[in-house]
Design a protein around this motif. Structure first.
Motif, short mmCIF file in Angstrom:
data_model
loop_
_atom_site.label_atom_id
_atom_site.label_comp_id
_atom_site.label_asym_id
_atom_site.label_seq_id
_atom_site.Cartn_x
_atom_site.Cartn_y
_atom_site.Cartn_z
N VAL A 7 0.85 -1.20 0.00
CA VAL A 7 0.00 0.00 0.00
C VAL A 7 0.88 1.24 0.00
O VAL A 7 0.68 2.18 -0.79
CB VAL A 7 -0.95 -0.01 1.22
CG1 VAL A 7 -1.60 1.35 1.40
CG2 VAL A 7 -2.01 -1.08 1.06
N SER A 60 2.36 1.82 -3.35
CA SER A 60 1.44 2.34 -4.36
C SER A 60 1.07 3.79 -4.06
O SER A 60 0.75 4.55 -4.98
CB SER A 60 0.19 1.47 -4.46
OG SER A 60 -0.38 1.28 -3.19
N ILE A 61 1.13 4.20 -2.77
CA ILE A 61 0.90 5.62 -2.44
C ILE A 61 2.06 6.46 -2.98
O ILE A 61 1.86 7.47 -3.65
CB ILE A 61 0.76 5.80 -0.91
CG1 ILE A 61 -0.57 5.23 -0.43
CG2 ILE A 61 0.86 7.27 -0.54
CD1 ILE A 61 -0.71 5.23 1.07
N LEU A 99 -4.57 0.66 -4.69
CA LEU A 99 -4.99 0.93 -3.31
C LEU A 99 -6.08 -0.03 -2.84
O LEU A 99 -6.38 -0.09 -1.65
CB LEU A 99 -5.48 2.37 -3.19
CG LEU A 99 -4.34 3.38 -3.11
CD1 LEU A 99 -4.87 4.77 -3.30
CD2 LEU A 99 -3.65 3.25 -1.76
N LEU A 130 -5.87 -2.17 0.25
CA LEU A 130 -6.36 -1.86 1.60
C LEU A 130 -7.51 -2.78 1.98
O LEU A 130 -7.65 -3.17 3.14
CB LEU A 130 -6.82 -0.41 1.67
CG LEU A 130 -5.74 0.61 1.99
CD1 LEU A 130 -6.31 2.01 1.86
CD2 LEU A 130 -5.21 0.39 3.39
N MET A 155 -8.04 -5.15 5.29
CA MET A 155 -9.21 -5.22 6.16
C MET A 155 -9.68 -6.66 6.33
O MET A 155 -10.16 -7.03 7.40
CB MET A 155 -10.32 -4.37 5.56
CG MET A 155 -10.18 -2.92 5.93
SD MET A 155 -11.63 -2.00 5.41
CE MET A 155 -10.88 -0.98 4.17
N ARG A 159 -9.70 -11.62 16.77
CA ARG A 159 -10.58 -10.94 17.72
C ARG A 159 -11.10 -9.60 17.22
O ARG A 159 -12.05 -9.06 17.76
CB ARG A 159 -9.85 -10.73 19.04
CG ARG A 159 -8.60 -9.89 18.92
CD ARG A 159 -8.16 -9.56 20.33
NE ARG A 159 -6.71 -9.56 20.41
CZ ARG A 159 -6.05 -8.80 21.24
NH1 ARG A 159 -6.68 -8.00 22.05
NH2 ARG A 159 -4.74 -8.84 21.27
N PHE A 160 -10.48 -9.06 16.16
CA PHE A 160 -11.02 -7.82 15.62
C PHE A 160 -12.45 -8.02 15.15
O PHE A 160 -13.27 -7.12 15.22
CB PHE A 160 -10.16 -7.33 14.46
CG PHE A 160 -8.87 -6.73 14.91
CD1 PHE A 160 -8.80 -5.38 15.23
CD2 PHE A 160 -7.74 -7.50 15.04
CE1 PHE A 160 -7.61 -4.83 15.65
CE2 PHE A 160 -6.55 -6.95 15.47
CZ PHE A 160 -6.48 -5.62 15.78
N ALA A 196 -15.05 -7.63 17.95
CA ALA A 196 -15.09 -6.23 18.36
C ALA A 196 -15.84 -5.41 17.33
O ALA A 196 -16.67 -4.56 17.66
CB ALA A 196 -13.68 -5.69 18.54
N PHE A 215 -6.24 -1.52 22.82
CA PHE A 215 -7.00 -2.12 21.74
C PHE A 215 -7.88 -1.07 21.05
O PHE A 215 -7.88 -0.95 19.83
CB PHE A 215 -7.85 -3.27 22.30
CG PHE A 215 -8.53 -4.08 21.26
CD1 PHE A 215 -7.81 -4.64 20.21
CD2 PHE A 215 -9.90 -4.29 21.32
CE1 PHE A 215 -8.45 -5.39 19.24
CE2 PHE A 215 -10.54 -5.04 20.35
CZ PHE A 215 -9.81 -5.59 19.31
N ILE A 263 -0.89 11.16 -4.12
CA ILE A 263 -1.52 10.88 -2.83
C ILE A 263 -0.71 11.47 -1.68
O ILE A 263 -1.29 12.05 -0.76
CB ILE A 263 -1.77 9.37 -2.67
CG1 ILE A 263 -2.79 8.93 -3.73
CG2 ILE A 263 -2.29 9.04 -1.28
CD1 ILE A 263 -3.11 7.46 -3.70
#
Lengths: 258, 258, 258, 258
Positions: free
Chosen positions: B38, B41-42, B125, B128, B132, B139-140, B143, C156, C191
């Motif tokens: 990422v 590429s930015i 991009l 990204l 995610m 655990r994300f 949450a 967290f 960017i």
């Protein structure tokens, strides 16, 4: 079989009739039309768009006008369905005199009037009032009342913080008027002029069209900004807290009620 | 001895397999590669850097592409390890059709395609999204669900405050359009134009490219800024509170669970 | 009678010795000297002041240097008073090697070095580190630890919100790069360049040196500003809440302890 | 029948006498006069208004002066009604020497003095002090004390956050001084100059008169803005929380008391 139809139309038009406080299908449709009408009247103020799509704007306005006309007629026709004593025409006259009836008339007028007098087109934004009338129906109404009573309960805090914030804005304006009034007379040459600087600085907007240029002015502005930014945000913070509390109470009560 | 290796690779690639919800070593390595990709590429969008380090950028992109290719191949190879019925090739096809499989394919395409069509480099991009997908594991994920449900619980507050804030932004734009539309037609000459001023003022960004210059406009802008700054901040404040609450619940549950 | 004096000097220099955690008179005096020295090194960077008061600045720097020298000597002299085994010189050597001993040496060097090499005068701000060493003594130390542990407990939340905020900043920069990259290539042409706009907008600073000028760019910027301002403020909001909580715990414990 | 009148006038002038803590009619009237007098002295600083309405401003100032004169005389006349020992003239002398008596004298002087020396007209804003004296009476007084004690209780938090915020402002100014001091010497050429940038950035005002232009400066400013905006807002946040808490306590106590 005329009566049942009138009754069904009336139930659709008045959200109150349904127990749950939800908006009816007709009200959702109407809200959509009003939102589109508001958007159209916003876009129509743009000269470039207006010039290019003049006929289209006129056309949709006529369509919106017809919608409102149909709704107004339907409300007059179904007014006798409202509970309570009185003849049909008395009830219709009562509706025409009510807040909703008057606003509907105004909305109709501002829809058709600019077709003859284009200068008053901006009045069409009054349609937003109409949108609020719908929002007030159903469960929004009780939530709104709770917000008002929560704010009312904290009015003392509001008075005190608004007084403090006003004092700080005035103090900041006076300080910069004394420090920079002779250097930038067009910007700080009087307290009313310096008030513009004080408001835009203490709300942290900071356009930059007015800012101190002398070391003394900068020192004063720094101290005022550091001390004041929080103070000026306090009244809105209190209102936000009141709103948040009222919403929680509202949620709890609805939770129990249902 | 072919099966145990495939099983171990599969366990490394899918964080879910481990009980504690922690990311595996392979996932950490992959996350690092994606973050670097990422960043690359930015930086590659900067013409000066791109001209000077054209070969280096091409080289690292090929390296990233190889990494993603190896991972994609490994996932296809190990897909049969997934629990449930079905033949090896059915499971592989299921992976290819899954969200993760499709995103991996897209990431591969946007890595290699700009080598032939440089104009689409910005598509890289999309990596990204891939990041995610990793973050959603472990655990994300739980949450994230708690945050969503906390926001959903307060959706009524969000509607009301967004409506109020929108109304205030629109009201402010209309007020300044009426007050300064004739003085600064390029900035306040229509409500859509004035909306830019209203949003930038009420979020307290205040670039200064548009600001009122008449006393009436300044007075109106002062009142709107003082009253509106807090209102416009309320929806985000409510979302922040919902987030904070959800995180505390999440911490408590994890505290009990472990 | 040599020992009692050395002991008294040592007690004055080390605030820890006193039970209540309050700073001793010598430490207050020292803190005042350091604050004055920091102020002097700040003012000395201003070319106009430096030219006009060159001799005065040199004089006060020599005075500050003498103070630090006396303190350094006193600490070396009284080091043997520290509890624990070891000969006098072993304890002195231990002090010289300790964090405080090294910082004092560095502060001494940056006080006297710029008298021969004026270019390094800005290094004198390292004195702030010295000030923090004093602040860490006494009761500030335990409060500081509680703040750190409160932040650690919410790490967290911090990760998640920092990730969300970073993503939004990156998303905003990419959106404006696509919308305005060709119109304002020096401001949105890559960017990394657009990131400057995104950070300054989403922290609501809004200098106005970079802002969109096309309708599409303005629409995107409006949506990003309305949605993002609150998100970007969340990590600092969480740290503020952690700080506030830690301070309340600290107050309660001190209230019980005393 | 002279005494009852004097007593009634005294009760009207001193709000304290009434149990409920409400302002008397005379005090409301007086507050209105003072607010009008403050507004008049603000508007009179505007050269254009002052030139056009010179006679009107003089006239209303004479009217305000007469009001203050009557009030001052009435307070001297009714001073003997105050409880406690002492002859009439001793009590009158005590009033003249009291804080209120001195402020009333000063307000009288600043009302009449600018009629002979126009340059000191800005002193008329001292009338705001007089307004605060009225606000301090009645129930505002106890609320004010509670706010002060709530802030006092949290003074440790205030010290720590003010120290942290000051450190960050100083750190930011030093960083930008090092990064851009040679590029923009008039804006970042010394730490005192860079402090202006740091304060205006970290309070998020962001006028835009000073902003970094080099990539290094922009990177530093981005990091400092992202990290610092929340920190600098913390002292005012703590004061707002203290205020809010004090107001809630005040409301509870009044609820019990009445």
């Amino acid at each position: 079989m005329r009566l049942p139809l009138r009754n069904r139309v009336w139930l659709q038009l008045t959200g109150d009739a349904k127990g749950g406080g939800r908006l009816t299908g007709a009200n959702w449709a109407l809200a959509t039309v009003i939102i589109l009408a508001v958007l159209s009247s916003i876009l129509a103020t743009e000269p470039e768009l207006h010039k290019r799509f003049e006929h289209e704007f006129r056309l949709v306005e006529i369509l919106f006008g017809l919608c409102f006309l149909v709704e107004y007629a339907a409300r007059i026709w179904t007014a006798p369905e409202a509970p309570g004593p009185g003849t049909d025409w008395e009830k219709r006259w009562a509706f025409l005199k009510s807040g909703l009836g008057l606003i509907e008339l105004v909305v109709l007028i501002v829809t058709f009037l600019p077709m003859f007098i284009p200068e008053v087109a901006v009045l069409r934004l009054i349609r937003l009032l109409r949108l609020m009338m719908i929002a007030r129906m159903g469960r929004f109404s009780s939530a709104f009342n709770e917000v008002l009573s929560a704010i009312n309960e904290r009015r003392f805090e509001l008075y005190v913080t608004i007084a403090l914030a006003s004092f700080l804005v005035l103090f900041g304006a006076t300080a910069l008027y004394l420090a920079e009034g002779h250097v930038q007379p067009d910007k700080f040459g009087s307290i009313p002029r310096a008030l513009w600087w004080a408001v835009i600085t203490l709300t942290t907007v900071g356009y930059g069209d007015v800012s101190p240029i002398t070391p003394l002015g900068k020192m004063m502005a720094s101290v005022i900004a550091l001390a004041g930014v929080g103070l000026v945000a306090m009244p809105t913070g209190i209102m936000a807290a009141a709103f948040s509390e009222a919403m929680q109470n509202h949620r709890k009560r609805r939770g129990k009620g249902e």
